[in-house]
Motif scaffolding. Structure first.
Motif, PDB file in Angstrom:
ATOM      1  N   GLY A  74      -9.813 -12.055  30.320  1.00  0.00           N
ATOM      2  CA  GLY A  74     -10.281 -13.389  30.674  1.00  0.00           C
ATOM      3  C   GLY A  74     -11.423 -13.422  31.664  1.00  0.00           C
ATOM      4  O   GLY A  74     -11.591 -14.390  32.396  1.00  0.00           O
ATOM      5  N   GLY A  75     -12.234 -12.363  31.705  1.00  0.00           N
ATOM      6  CA  GLY A  75     -13.371 -12.329  32.618  1.00  0.00           C
ATOM      7  C   GLY A  75     -13.021 -11.990  34.046  1.00  0.00           C
ATOM      8  O   GLY A  75     -13.898 -11.993  34.914  1.00  0.00           O
ATOM      9  N   THR A  76     -11.766 -11.702  34.325  1.00  0.00           N
ATOM     10  CA  THR A  76     -11.363 -11.320  35.680  1.00  0.00           C
ATOM     11  C   THR A  76     -11.388  -9.809  35.827  1.00  0.00           C
ATOM     12  O   THR A  76     -11.180  -9.073  34.860  1.00  0.00           O
ATOM     13  CB  THR A  76      -9.958 -11.840  36.007  1.00  0.00           C
ATOM     14  OG1 THR A  76      -9.028 -11.291  35.056  1.00  0.00           O
ATOM     15  CG2 THR A  76      -9.912 -13.356  35.944  1.00  0.00           C
ATOM     16  N   PRO A  77     -11.619  -9.293  37.043  1.00  0.00           N
ATOM     17  CA  PRO A  77     -11.735  -7.844  37.223  1.00  0.00           C
ATOM     18  C   PRO A  77     -10.385  -7.165  37.387  1.00  0.00           C
ATOM     19  O   PRO A  77      -9.393  -7.790  37.743  1.00  0.00           O
ATOM     20  CB  PRO A  77     -12.543  -7.732  38.522  1.00  0.00           C
ATOM     21  CG  PRO A  77     -12.142  -8.938  39.307  1.00  0.00           C
ATOM     22  CD  PRO A  77     -11.942 -10.032  38.279  1.00  0.00           C
ATOM     23  N   SER A  78     -10.378  -5.870  37.114  1.00  0.00           N
ATOM     24  CA  SER A  78      -9.209  -5.053  37.432  1.00  0.00           C
ATOM     25  C   SER A  78      -9.220  -4.758  38.934  1.00  0.00           C
ATOM     26  O   SER A  78     -10.102  -5.207  39.668  1.00  0.00           O
ATOM     27  CB  SER A  78      -9.254  -3.746  36.650  1.00  0.00           C
ATOM     28  OG  SER A  78     -10.277  -2.897  37.168  1.00  0.00           O
TER      29      SER A  78
END
Length: 640
Positions: A74-78
């Motif tokens: 969803g476009g969020t970083p690890s």
């Protein structure tokens, strides 16, 4: 010298710092769905990027699968600042260290593949973060640049075998051992093939392609060799490059206390039956500091989130203090995984899943531990020892650990088809899928607040066949008799993936199973089932018994204890199995024993010795946690 009783030490119900609540401290991979064909939208981005930047499509697909299983999150970083299906990284090592120690990246260079991808493709970094097609193009460009930097040929028609060095470079590892481990994973994925539906609904199929990579290319990488494991130091597959960081076995204070584990001689002093999966509820450096504290608890292994790096702390033949149940400690190996159970996928990375599975496969083979969910267990499956400890038992790795994927990686997929009808008397295995199974969970960040939706590993059980019915009761967690809750830590109304139950009743799409002495209902329509039936053994109260007790440990009878070793009272838990109920067998061959270890010097015949009993017990599936029953109380029968 005697130390404090273990039930008051770190072995039964540990009071932990707030930051460490969860620590008690082949064929294609099986997935929730195997699409018949790849969608054009799913495959075209990989095909186009491979052709444009001269990367063999199998290489691009396998690298992406190893990094993210083709999901974009969803476009969020690890936790290491990686975005999209190609895990393009945007944080420098110093920046990561500044994030409250969230991750320290084991590399001398900044993790800036997002920036590199932007320079190579001309695409904006924002697009590379959030647009899947752009992200795949960026990853392909970075891979091609690594291949060129090694002086190796680029082209979509080049052999996948000739990309070992570029794939190893893509790992952004701090040493050759880590880089090689990643590359080996990628080629293993390539050889098996893969097929799945991503979190965005894209259907992707990667046909199996077995190639023999040119591993000599690793010498071209300007990296240190890394850890070379010694047989005298670590018990670990050589490919993992595990490090030995010993937990201290030492005396402290003036009262005979010592820490932080017990010397033993397993399996002679008790066979190893379980591997317990934990999460740390803390970042790796803080956790490594804790395991080196003799006044704290211990566990055998710690795994880092960012790259799956492994440290070993306690030898497998010794007893670590990790499960909160001395009987389980006696018979288990504990593995801590860096992460926070309420955050789940943010920390549970593909690298960590894969390396953890490698370690567990190795340990299971070495110790003859079955690769099933009755023996590869979460800390949340460990039972309380006596009624008073049930409510305080830990619940890591929690609802967001992907048991279905993890068991696939172990080569022991959770049963996902029915060879028998799901009806009263059947033994069923729960397999709800993971990616599409988003259950309501609350209190991850604040009280009475819904958690950010993400995939979960369980189905809720209700008191009647109705979506609005209250959740089943767990008198151990809620002694006042209140209903179960959706609180992230409330495991008392959940049936997790891989767990087994006996069907009590079926009404249309609804199935009731025996659970904690009562019926628990969940919806499992035949068109999209969450439970699958197969043959199995069950326990039932012996004829004439109205109910039988269950236990949290399988301790010997009083007559088994020799002089000088106090009897450990066999205390039933607050649950019972009533006549007419049945529960699946997890293991018929557990030991009835007690490993006496209460002094530092451990002098036999009264200390560091195994007391063995004759009163047999069976391990059963009972609620969310496992339990034990006396063989004398029950009959074992094939399921209907």
């Amino acid at each position: 010298m005697l130390r404090r009783p273990k039930i008051l030490a770190a072995l039964a119900a540990v009071a932990l710092p707030a930051a460490l609540v969860g620590v008690s401290l082949g064929g294609p991979p099986a997935e929730a769905s195997q699409p018949a064909a790849a969608s054009a939208d799913g495959m075209s981005a990989f095909s186009a990027a491979a052709a444009k930047y001269g990367v063999p499509e199998p290489v691009l697909l396998a690298v992406s699968y190893a990094e993210s299983r083709w999901d974009d999150h969803g476009g969020t970083p690890s936790t290491t600042g990686g975005y999209g299906p190609m895990h393009l990284t945007a944080l420098g090592a110093s920046e990561v260290a500044d994030l409250s120690g969230k991750q320290k990246v084991a590399t001398a260079e900044s993790l800036q593949t997002l920036k590199k991808a932007s320079e190579l493709t001309g695409l904006d970094q924002s697009a590379l973060r959030t647009d899947t097609t752009a992200n795949i193009n960026g990853g392909a460009a970075v891979l091609a640049s690594y291949q060129k930097a090694l002086g190796l040929p680029v082209g979509a028609n080049t052999s996948a075998a000739d990309w070992y060095g570029a794939i190893a470079s893509y790992a952004e590892a701090g040493d050759k051992a880590g880089a090689a481990g990643f590359a080996d994973d990628v080629y293993s994925i390539m050889a098996k093939g893969a097929a799945r539906t991503t979190n965005t609904g894209r259907q992707i199929v990667m046909p199996a392609l077995a190639v023999k990579p040119d591993k000599a290319q690793l010498s071209k990488l300007s990296l240190p060799a890394g850890v070379q494991p010694s047989k005298s130091d670590v018990e670990c597959p050589p490919s993992l490059g595990c490090e030995w960081l010993p937990a201290p076995y030492s005396e402290f204070g003036t009262t005979g206390d010592y820490g932080n584990h017990d010397l033993a001689n397993r399996p002679k002093t008790g066979k190893i039956d379980y591997i317990v999966i934990h999460d740390t509820e803390g970042t790796w450096q803080g956790v490594l500091n804790l395991v080196q504290d003799p006044t704290y608890v211990s566990w055998q292994y710690t795994m880092r989130s960012s790259d799956g790096h492994v440290w070993q702390h306690v030898k497998a033949n010794d007893v670590a203090w990790h499960a909160g149940n001395w009987y389980v400690n006696m018979h288990s190996i504990g593995i801590e995984h860096e992460g926070f159970a309420p955050q789940g996928a943010t920390w549970f990375t593909e690298s960590m899943y894969r390396n953890s599975a490698k370690l567990v496969r190795y340990l299971a083979a070495k110790n003859n531990i079955p690769l099933d969910r009755a023996h590869i267990i979460g800390h949340d499956q460990v039972p309380g020892t006596v009624p008073s400890t049930v409510a305080g038992m830990h619940w890591d790795p929690g609802p967001y650990w992907d048991w279905e994927h993890y068991m696939d990686l172990l080569g022991a997929p959770i049963w996902g088809k029915s060879v028998l009808p799901v009806k009263a008397g059947s033994v069923v295995t729960i397999k709800p899928g993971f990616e599409g199974n988003v259950q309501v969970v609350s209190n991850c960040d604040a009280p009475a607040t819904p958690c950010t939706p993400q995939a979960t590993n369980f189905v809720y059980l209700r008191q009647s066949p109705d979506d609005n019915a209250p959740l089943v009761k767990d008198v151990g967690l809620h002694p006042n008799g209140s209903d179960g809750t959706t609180d992230v830590s409330d495991m008392g109304s959940r049936a997790a993936a891989g767990s087994q139950y006996v069907v009590a009743e079926r009404q249309g799409d609804w199935v009731a199973v025996w659970y904690l002495g009562a019926k628990g209902w969940f919806k499992s329509p035949k068109s999209a089932p969450d439970a699958f039936a197969k043959p199995g053994l069950v326990v039932k109260p012996k004829a004439g018994k109205l109910s039988v007790p269950v236990y949290g440990r399988a301790y010997p009878e009083q007559s088994a204890y020799p002089a000088g070793i106090p009897y450990q009272t066999v205390t039933p838990l607050q649950y019972t199995i009533a006549a007419g109920q049945a529960y699946p067998v997890g293991d018929l061959n557990i030991e009835t024993d007690y490993y006496r270890a209460v002094t530092f010097d451990g002098q036999p015949p009264t200390d560091h010795v195994q007391v063995q009993g004759k009163d047999r017990y069976y391990q059963i599936w009972f609620g969310h946690r496992m339990a034990y029953v006396r063989a004398a109380d029950v009959d074992v029968r094939p399921a209907i």
